[in-house]
Design a protein around this motif. Structure first.
Motif, PDB file in Angstrom:
ATOM      1  N   VAL A  54       0.715  -1.192  -0.025  1.00  0.00           N
ATOM      2  CA  VAL A  54       0.135   0.052   0.077  1.00  0.00           C
ATOM      3  C   VAL A  54       0.992   1.428  -0.041  1.00  0.00           C
ATOM      4  CG1 VAL A  54      -0.104  -0.116   2.574  1.00  0.00           C
ATOM      5  CG2 VAL A  54      -1.848   0.964   0.982  1.00  0.00           C
ATOM      6  N   LEU A  58       0.690   4.131  -2.852  1.00  0.00           N
ATOM      7  CA  LEU A  58       0.049   5.491  -2.584  1.00  0.00           C
ATOM      8  C   LEU A  58       1.215   6.390  -3.188  1.00  0.00           C
ATOM      9  CD1 LEU A  58      -0.879   5.307   0.995  1.00  0.00           C
ATOM     10  CD2 LEU A  58      -2.397   5.712  -0.873  1.00  0.00           C
ATOM     11  N   SER A  64      -4.995   9.345  -1.706  1.00  0.00           N
ATOM     12  CA  SER A  64      -4.921   9.973  -0.660  1.00  0.00           C
ATOM     13  C   SER A  64      -5.165   8.928   0.413  1.00  0.00           C
ATOM     14  CB  SER A  64      -5.918  11.290  -0.545  1.00  0.00           C
ATOM     15  OG  SER A  64      -6.896  10.777  -1.477  1.00  0.00           O
ATOM     16  N   GLY A  66      -6.409   8.770   4.771  1.00  0.00           N
ATOM     17  CA  GLY A  66      -7.555   9.602   5.807  1.00  0.00           C
ATOM     18  C   GLY A  66      -8.603   9.975   5.083  1.00  0.00           C
ATOM     19  N   ASN A 130      -3.938   7.215  12.544  1.00  0.00           N
ATOM     20  CA  ASN A 130      -3.299   6.750  11.391  1.00  0.00           C
ATOM     21  C   ASN A 130      -1.954   7.635  10.985  1.00  0.00           C
ATOM     22  OD1 ASN A 130      -6.037   5.849  10.722  1.00  0.00           O
ATOM     23  ND2 ASN A 130      -5.074   4.604   9.233  1.00  0.00           N
TER      24      ASN A 130
ATOM     25  N   TRP B 224     -12.158   0.649   9.070  1.00  0.00           N
ATOM     26  CA  TRP B 224     -11.951   2.094   9.118  1.00  0.00           C
ATOM     27  C   TRP B 224     -10.453   2.319   8.745  1.00  0.00           C
ATOM     28  CZ3 TRP B 224     -15.176   5.850   7.734  1.00  0.00           C
ATOM     29  CH2 TRP B 224     -16.536   5.802   8.264  1.00  0.00           C
ATOM     30  N   VAL B 225      -9.797   1.571   9.759  1.00  0.00           N
ATOM     31  CA  VAL B 225      -8.272   1.971   9.438  1.00  0.00           C
ATOM     32  C   VAL B 225      -7.688   1.572   8.108  1.00  0.00           C
ATOM     33  CG1 VAL B 225      -6.162   0.938  10.441  1.00  0.00           C
ATOM     34  CG2 VAL B 225      -8.060   1.086  12.069  1.00  0.00           C
ATOM     35  N   LEU B 227      -9.287   1.837   5.550  1.00  0.00           N
ATOM     36  CA  LEU B 227      -9.757   2.953   4.428  1.00  0.00           C
ATOM     37  C   LEU B 227      -8.861   4.362   4.857  1.00  0.00           C
ATOM     38  CD1 LEU B 227     -11.796   4.234   2.580  1.00  0.00           C
ATOM     39  CD2 LEU B 227     -13.130   4.948   4.563  1.00  0.00           C
ATOM     40  N   ASN B 228      -8.688   4.467   6.038  1.00  0.00           N
ATOM     41  CA  ASN B 228      -7.778   5.479   6.183  1.00  0.00           C
ATOM     42  C   ASN B 228      -6.459   5.285   5.760  1.00  0.00           C
ATOM     43  OD1 ASN B 228      -9.695   7.579   7.288  1.00  0.00           O
ATOM     44  ND2 ASN B 228      -9.726   6.485   9.191  1.00  0.00           N
ATOM     45  N   GLU B 229      -6.027   4.181   5.831  1.00  0.00           N
ATOM     46  CA  GLU B 229      -4.522   3.942   5.251  1.00  0.00           C
ATOM     47  C   GLU B 229      -4.476   3.934   3.569  1.00  0.00           C
ATOM     48  OE1 GLU B 229      -1.492   3.559   6.791  1.00  0.00           O
ATOM     49  OE2 GLU B 229      -2.285   4.051   8.794  1.00  0.00           O
ATOM     50  N   GLY B 230      -5.513   3.889   3.011  1.00  0.00           N
ATOM     51  CA  GLY B 230      -5.727   3.675   1.702  1.00  0.00           C
ATOM     52  C   GLY B 230      -5.591   2.473   1.152  1.00  0.00           C
TER      53      GLY B 230
END
Lengths: 130, 285
Positions: A54, A58, A64, A66, A130, B224-225, B227-230
């Motif tokens: 990941v 990115l 993006s 968050g 995060n 959620w984690v 998703l927030n980490e991409g």
């Protein structure tokens, strides 16, 4: 067997959230797949990236983290995250509703459990860890 | 890992759909969640990175749990009161596990996944004939939390009373299950049900339903984690969710024709293959 009032409400809210989230997830995916709205990363390019960890993905795609994806709406690939958010917010909404019911019954232990669970879910959702 | 240029881009989501359709059938007949089969098989045999496969595995388990939750509650086959404290412990563990998993090097993660999947296969083998050892009296925690009630046992046409014991151990078990589920995107049904039945003394039918309810909360936290980490790719998770859900519907129809024990043996065999593959990947083979 008679269900308790809060179990009925929880089941109702869960059903609504699951249906909405699932519909958004699938609809936005087909919008992406058939290029009905321009995406950030076209599906034709994805095979170059989906085998990367990941962090590298990115960096390579400038995607993006968050809640940054909100600023990229309505790109069709990030539109899908609206469905994910609905699914993720369903339990949060259900617990918010439960607090009211347990408080009305003066079941303070379960009010505390609800508040603790909401705090955990909200922390995870906010992205501050995060 | 397969070369992604072997097929045109659009063939991969179709292949994923076909694979997850089969997984959905096997999972529902064997009485386990799809996530535990999905992650090792897709990460082991398809060209997607484990990070995205784990994110998809969590969403897969979450979608299934959210869809099943309302009917389980309405049918009296899940206890919200029991699920809540367990889900709280589990979701704290799941968040910790998700961060831990995303921070680990891929090789270490593949190796650990292989070990965990082989351990799950061993657990399924060891508990294949486990009978019910129901709790008769609640422990102090269960009494304080009011963890007892009744559920309809349709096979006997009766209403059965239930309670739980060893609640602190159950809470600790759910925290650990949460860590493993969040770390590897495996869902949690494979461990929730044995923890509820063998450890806490809950009747099997109620344990299956309550496990689904706890999963909807635990997997939400970890999702959620991710998703927030991409670490979510729609092209991976949407065909998988559709495949498993349709496969599960088909599997329900096949339930009458295939014995659950046979499906369980198939799942154990699949887990052994997938776990072995993951171990080999971890060793760079």
């Amino acid at each position: 067997m008679k269900l308790e009032r809060h179990e009925k409400a929880y089941a109702r809210w869960l059903a609504i959230g699951a249906r909405l989230g699932f519909a958004a997830l699938v609809a936005s995916f087909f919008i992406y797949l058939f290029d009905l709205i321009p995406p950030g990363i076209p599906p034709t390019e994805l095979p170059r990236y989906w085998g990367l960890p990941v962090g590298q993905y990115l960096a390579a795609t400038h995607a993006s983290t968050g809640w940054g994806w909100v600023a990229r709406l309505p790109q069709s690939d990030v539109l899908n995250f609206v469905g994910v958010v609905i699914l993720g917010a369903t339990s949060i909404a259900c617990y918010a509703r439960l607090i009211v019911d347990y408080a009305a019954e003066r079941d303070w232990i379960y009010v505390a459990i609800c508040i603790a669970q909401l705090a955990v879910l909200a922390t995870a959702a906010s992205g501050i860890l995060n | 890992m397969l070369d992604p240029t072997l097929l045109p881009w659009w063939a991969w989501p179709l292949l994923l759909f076909a694979v997850t359709f089969l997984l959905g059938i096997v999972a529902v007949i064997g009485g386990i969640g799809g996530g535990v089969l999905f992650v090792p098989i897709v990460a082991g045999f398809l060209p997607f990175h484990l990070d995205f496969v784990r994110g998809a595995g969590l969403l897969l388990a979450l979608s299934g749990a959210l869809s099943a939750g309302p009917s389980l509650l309405r049918g009296g086959l899940a206890s919200l009161r029991l699920a809540m404290p367990l889900a709280l412990a589990g979701s704290i563990g799941a968040i910790a596990g998700a961060f831990l998993g995303l921070a680990m090097p891929t090789r270490v993660l593949q190796l650990s996944l292989g070990i965990v999947v082989l351990a799950i296969a061993a657990l399924m083998w060891a508990t294949r004939h486990a009978g019910e050892t129901l709790a008769r009296t609640p422990d102090r925690w269960a009494a304080a939390l009011g963890l007892s009630g009744r559920y309809p046992e349709a096979s006997q046409g009766t209403i059965v009373a239930w309670t739980v014991h060893r609640t602190p151990a159950g809470l600790a078990a759910f925290a650990v299950i949460g860590v493993i589920g969040g770390m590897f995107g495996l869902g949690a049904g494979w461990a929730n049900v044995p923890a509820l039945t063998l450890l806490m003394g809950l009747p099997l039918k109620l344990a299956v339903g309550t496990s689904g309810l706890t999963m909807s909360i635990m997997n939400t936290s970890a999702a959620w984690v991710y998703l927030n980490e991409g670490a979510l790719l729609p092209i991976l998770h949407v065909p998988s969710i559709l495949g498993v859900m349709l496969g599960a519907r088909f599997g329900v129809r096949m339930l009458k024709r295939i014995e659950a024990q046979t499906a369980r043996y198939i799942i154990i065999a699949v887990l052994l293959i997938a776990g072995g593959r993951s171990l080999l990947q971890g060793f760079g083979i």
